[in-house]
Design an enzyme around this catalytic site. Structure first.
Site, PDB file in Angstrom:
ATOM      1  N   GLU A 114       0.842  -1.197   0.000  1.00  0.00           N
ATOM      2  CA  GLU A 114       0.000   0.000   0.000  1.00  0.00           C
ATOM      3  C   GLU A 114       0.879   1.250   0.000  1.00  0.00           C
ATOM      4  OE1 GLU A 114      -3.077   2.250   3.074  1.00  0.00           O
ATOM      5  OE2 GLU A 114      -3.133   0.040   2.956  1.00  0.00           O
ATOM      6  N   GLU A 159      -3.609  11.192   3.211  1.00  0.00           N
ATOM      7  CA  GLU A 159      -4.571  10.848   4.258  1.00  0.00           C
ATOM      8  C   GLU A 159      -4.633  12.065   5.171  1.00  0.00           C
ATOM      9  OE1 GLU A 159      -5.157   6.781   6.264  1.00  0.00           O
ATOM     10  OE2 GLU A 159      -3.938   7.924   7.694  1.00  0.00           O
TER      11      GLU A 159
END
Length: 575
Positions: free
Chosen positions: A420, A425
């Site tokens: 990932e 974020e």
């Protein structure tokens, strides 16, 4: 003297004489553009195509997300607002949800069903209004409806009221319940304001036209249609073209509206002796198609790729992973690139429940929203690329984070969920750590098997604006240069971030093994999907950091916006 001119003259004289006999009535003068002939009106052979184009010479495809046959006992509130959330009504008539009913395969708009409920000052009566939740730009829209035989205007129209941009197209705006309007067919287009580059309009203007029809509109159902393209706008009644307007200003994604309202200019003011009137709508159908000849340049064309291509190499755009979202809804331009779901059946972390209907394209943006579910979960939008991608690539998105405790995210994930890369974020509206001033990038390398996760090695980096402004306050670009399995670096607003690359990362497994990753063995070596979404993470929920019902219901807070996504690969510069 032509027949049309003679008719207009006789009607005008008749109206003037009538005004003298009944001084208490305000009757508008008639200035008809033309009279309509329905002797060659088309016959319908299929419901799947517009009435005026039953052979589909226009190449139309039915847009099922916007269309509604009004079947079932209740209005589909995933498609429609059951009342107008933006406008309370034109006095003296107030819009009230009690006046909307779906029954017998049609939507019925009624009058004064609100009972004894007190109305706001200035309002004496109520009627109904439904508005589409989704907007669209260009296409063919059609509705079969019977106007109200009472003194209210029956409306089927398109609009979008934004701070800097407000346009409107009135497909049906008629008041045949007023006796002198029974043969009047009105159509109108408005521009209330438009920003520079979209017309630069600061004062409202409208282009109204009125036509004579040889029947009373309120006595039966008729099909109102609109063909809306980048070049022209065409109006139809029962499949007969009656007006064509050059499209000089109407390039804004618009909402669909169905309602009745008061309007003194039509003589349409409440009459307590005629409160049983009904407007009935059998269906709304929308068709779409691509308009490639008018496709504008991609929003990012003036922006160079910030990552260096290297000697003898150049950046080449990957169309399947790039989207300017300069369309509306989810046409083929969307579905060939994205799916409105995660790559597996997993619904999301914590309270998150990813939902297909919580992502949409409107006003040149992908909009990812959140809402409270009936079971307490948080409905959230997500899109995933149709295909995984592999290095060497540079991918970047221009994003405005939501103003919620939820995270706004742009990330990449391998099919086996073991690799990932988190490009963005950010918790846009939180007061808890990490604050909305902190956007993070991250790497995850998971050790997992059929029984679950046994290791989560990661190294998170925080990034701040110079004045520590919350990231949600404006759009910013977030990118990653995935050059090779061991060469990955992040970019924000065109600048490479320091101390956050794969070379800098020290991936530690805090939750399982309490060890560091051996980067000589494991790295970012697998194809990954691109993902844009919003999430309510379990570790934050456990600390009480989750949005309230009121915050989730606030459309000014619950939306994450994506202006565009662009992705490039490296190719040889030699021709």
């Amino acid at each position: 003297m032509s027949f049309t001119t003679l008719r207009c003259l006789l009607l005008s004289i008749s109206v003037l004489l009538g005004a003298g006999l009944q001084a208490q009535e305000t009757k508008p003068l008639k200035h008809y553009t033309d009279s309509l002939d329905f002797s060659a009106a088309p016959q319908r052979s299929t419901d799947q195509l517009p009435l005026s184009d039953q052979k589909n010479s226009g190449g139309w495809e039915l847009n099922t997300s916007l269309s509604d046959e009004f079947k079932g006992r209740k209005l589909n509130e995933t498609k429609w607002y059951p009342n107008n959330p933006k406008w309370k009504g034109r006095p003296p008539t107030f819009f009230h949800g009690s006046n909307i009913r779906q029954k017998g395969g049609e939507v019925v708009v009624r009058v004064n069903q609100h009972g004894k409920e007190a109305l706001p000052e200035g309002f004496t009566h109520t009627t109904g209004f439904i508005k589409s939740r989704e907007k669209f730009l260009y296409g063919y829209i059609e509705a079969e409806l019977k106007p109200m035989d009472a003194p209210w205007v029956s409306g089927f129209w398109l609009t979008n009221v934004d701070k800097d941009w407000w346009t409107e197209i009135d497909i049906c705006e008629n008041a045949p319940g007023v006796k002198w309007n029974r043969h009047d067919l009105n159509s109108n287009v408005h521009v209330f304001r438009a920003p520079p580059g979209k017309g630069n309009v600061t004062e409202h203007f409208a282009l109204n036209k009125k036509y004579y029809v040889p029947f009373e509109l309120q006595k039966d159902y008729h099909v109102w249609g609109l063909e809306w393209t980048p070049e022209f706008i065409r109006f139809y009644l029962d499949g007969v073209l009656f007006r064509e307007q050059e499209n000089t200003h109407w390039h804004q994604p618009l909402e669909i509206n169905i309602n009745c309202e008061s309007n003194k200019w039509f003589g349409a003011l409440p009459d307590d002796d005629r409160l049983k009137g009904k407007m009935k709508v059998k269906y709304v159908r929308v068709w779409s198609k691509d308009f490639p000849e008018k496709k504008v340049a991609a929003d990012w064309e003036a922006l160079p790729v910030p990552a260096p291509a290297g000697p003898g190499m150049e950046w080449t755009l990957l169309e399947d992973y790039s989207d300017d979202f300069n369309y509306s809804g989810k046409p083929e331009a969307f579905t060939k690139r994205w799916r409105s779901a995660y790559m597996s059946k997993w619904e999301g972390p914590g309270l998150t429940r990813w939902r297909e209907d919580h992502s949409q394209v409107e006003n040149g943006n992908l909009v990812i929203r959140a809402s409270r579910e009936s079971d307490g979960k948080v409905g959230a939008g997500i899109i995933t690329s149709q295909k995984p991608i592999s290095y060497p690539v540079y991918t970047e998105a221009r994003i405005k984070a939501s103003n919620l405790e939820l995270s706004s995210n742009f990330w990449m994930l391998s099919k086996d969920a073991k690799r990932e890369i988190d490009v963005l974020e950010v918790y846009g509206g939180t007061e808890a750590w990490p604050h909305p001033t902190r956007a993070t990038t991250n790497f995850h390398l998971f050790k997992r098997d059929a029984s679950g996760i046994h290791g989560d090695f990661n190294d998170l980096s925080g990034h701040y604006l110079p004045d520590t402004t919350p990231w949600r306050m404006d759009y910013h670009t977030f990118g990653v240069f995935w050059k090779s399995p061991t060469e990955v670096s992040f970019y924000i607003d065109g600048k490479e971030m320091e101390n956050s690359s794969w070379a800098d990362a020290k991936l530690f497994d805090q939750n399982y093994t309490k060890t560091y990753l051996d980067k000589s063995v494991d790295n970012m070596d697998r194809p990954m999907y691109l993902i844009l979404d919003t999430e309510d993470h379990d570790w934050r929920v456990e600390k009480g950091n989750t949005p309230t019902d009121e915050e989730l219901a606030d459309d000014s807070r619950n939306r994450m916006y994506v202006d565009w996504v662009r992705t490039y690969t490296l190719t040889s510069a030699e021709k």
